[in-house]
Design an enzyme around this catalytic site. Sequence first.
Site, PDB file in Angstrom:
ATOM      1  N   GLY A 127      97.108 113.423   6.212  1.00  0.00           N
ATOM      2  CA  GLY A 127      96.724 114.793   5.909  1.00  0.00           C
ATOM      3  C   GLY A 127      96.856 115.719   7.108  1.00  0.00           C
ATOM      4  O   GLY A 127      97.738 115.561   7.957  1.00  0.00           O
ATOM      5  N   SER A 128      95.939 116.660   7.229  1.00  0.00           N
ATOM      6  CA  SER A 128      96.042 117.726   8.237  1.00  0.00           C
ATOM      7  C   SER A 128      96.109 117.266   9.688  1.00  0.00           C
ATOM      8  O   SER A 128      96.647 117.996  10.532  1.00  0.00           O
ATOM      9  CB  SER A 128      94.877 118.704   8.061  1.00  0.00           C
ATOM     10  N   PRO A 129      95.572 116.108  10.081  1.00  0.00           N
ATOM     11  CA  PRO A 129      95.749 115.670  11.468  1.00  0.00           C
ATOM     12  C   PRO A 129      97.212 115.503  11.885  1.00  0.00           C
ATOM     13  O   PRO A 129      97.498 115.341  13.072  1.00  0.00           O
ATOM     14  CB  PRO A 129      95.009 114.329  11.510  1.00  0.00           C
ATOM     15  N   ALA A 130      98.153 115.580  10.935  1.00  0.00           N
ATOM     16  CA  ALA A 130      99.576 115.529  11.289  1.00  0.00           C
ATOM     17  C   ALA A 130     100.090 116.895  11.748  1.00  0.00           C
ATOM     18  O   ALA A 130     101.157 116.971  12.389  1.00  0.00           O
ATOM     19  CB  ALA A 130     100.393 115.048  10.085  1.00  0.00           C
TER      20      ALA A 130
END
Length: 626
Positions: free
Chosen positions: A321-324
């Site tokens: 998800g968003s940590p990428a």
Amino acid sequence: MNNHFQYQRIKRDTVVYSLVFILFMVVLAKAFDVQIVQSSFLQNEGNKRQIRTMTIPAPRGEIYDRNGNLLALSTPIDSIWVDPKILSYYLDPVQQQQNAIKEHLSVKDVQKQQAQISQDVKRYKEMLRILGLDEKNITQTLLAKKNKRFLYIKRSVLPPVTRQVENLDVPGVFIQNQYKRYYPAGEILGHVVGFTNIDDKGISGIEKAYDKWLTGQQGKKEVIKDRAGRVVDFVKDLVPAKPGHSITLSIDKDIQFFLYHALKKAYIRHQAKSVQSVILDAKTGEILGMATIPSFNPNNRSQLQGSRLRNRVITDVFEPGSPAKPFIISKALDLGLIKLDTIIDTSPGAMWIQGQRITDTSDHGKLTPQGIIEKSSNIGASKVAFKMTPDQEWQMLNGVGFGQDLGIYLPGESIGYMKSPVEWQKIDQASASFGYGFNINLLQLARAYTIFANHGVLEPVSILKLTSKQLTERLKKTEKTKAYGIKNGNEKDIGLDTNYSATEVHRVISAKTADEVLAMMQTVVSPEGTAKKARIPGYTVAGKTGTVHKTKVGGYHQNEYFSVFVGLVPASNPKYVMATVVNEPSRGVYYGGLVAAPIFKEVMQDVLRIKNVPPDQTPTSHKEER
């Protein structure tokens, strides 16, 4: 007449003396033959019937944490076994009757024998009582196997109990000396250390990964046994027993303690399916803490089964998800495709790509790269990704180790999956920019974030404590990579190698870009960011939240989530990287900033305190956000 009788007597005496002399010579000759001529042969034959070779058990090597605390050790333990062929005689009246007939025993001898057997049976029953065994079941088993020569009746018996059994001197009962593994930290380190089976062979965790190294070499000795099989004398040592080699892990028991208990509280608070987290030394890549809830106590064999044995930090894969997003921003900055002040229009908060609708939590309007990270905009990340080729985007994700073996050799590790960029369509490129369409394990995610702590250099991870020599060599390699940088927006100018090994230090992005994105991630923990609850008074914190829909066949669950947070602290010069996933929080709160970020704060403020890490900002009081 008298002379005649005297002659007869002398003749008779001569014959008698001659016979006695001859008999004496025969005995003497036989003795000479036995004692001198056949001495060696007969001694060897006797030894074959009395001297036995016994194995000497060797303990496994100890497992220590990085500070010398014992995490696993071998303690003396025994197994009780019997020779059913011997013992069954004392329990079977039919065998006793047959023996009496065969030996032609008198009634008096039979009575005397029965009295002795009665005493032996009494001691046998007392032994079963001491061992806590059911007399009926054991006796039935012994009689059913009366032609066998070996049968365990109780394993893992403590030495004090063994001594009681030995004192009873039950015929056909023997003691086998062994070692049993004991784990002082119990369930706190169950997944990392693992456990051995009843035969002391490694089954999971470090115990399995390094089983050959930890296993000792059994010794051998010669002993003399009596007719009943009891050892009555020691002859000599043949091969000395050698203990196994010890291992020192990178794990810090104190850090692990705080991590485990914080995860357990979050697991209960959010009624989650599981919670897992890992803490790395941001500079060396050493794993300082790694925990999964639910856990198990390796000292309790009743718990050694089922899904609780999985070390989910490495076995379970998920879409990050968003940590990428910080990686996508980093690549675009490195290539010169965007600048710090580039404006990306994310209005109206939704967009269609190849029939798929991508949305933000709200319309964030025009955002800079920092704003995209702070507000966690899917639209902004997608539009940045479209500025690069699929191959460039894939190289960044591959470059930080996604979908690759980490080289730590722990059993059950899943490396995840990321399809080749030649197969990517536009929707794949957009999805990957905000962490969908590929999966990784949590340790891979934590390791990837070390590039922001090391000015763009990715460090290998290690579950073993690095030696001084290893640290020196790694530092040299890290410093060497710092001599390079991205030139003219073209990564080829520094000769980046995309075929690197996961165990090698290598540069992913320039130091300038890594430092810029690290600063952007500090805004995530600001009052305006998505991880306000990760703030630690007195310390700067950088990080990224994620709230990820769980996959199902043909799509995604709408109401099942992974709550994710990755943080670095102190952000001015990161010492620790911590990544956490809460699997299916079910108490109505599921955002990463509300579920996973508070775990980071709870653990790291204790870690920073006990490790005497100095604050890097003036302490300010913060009101608790809701």
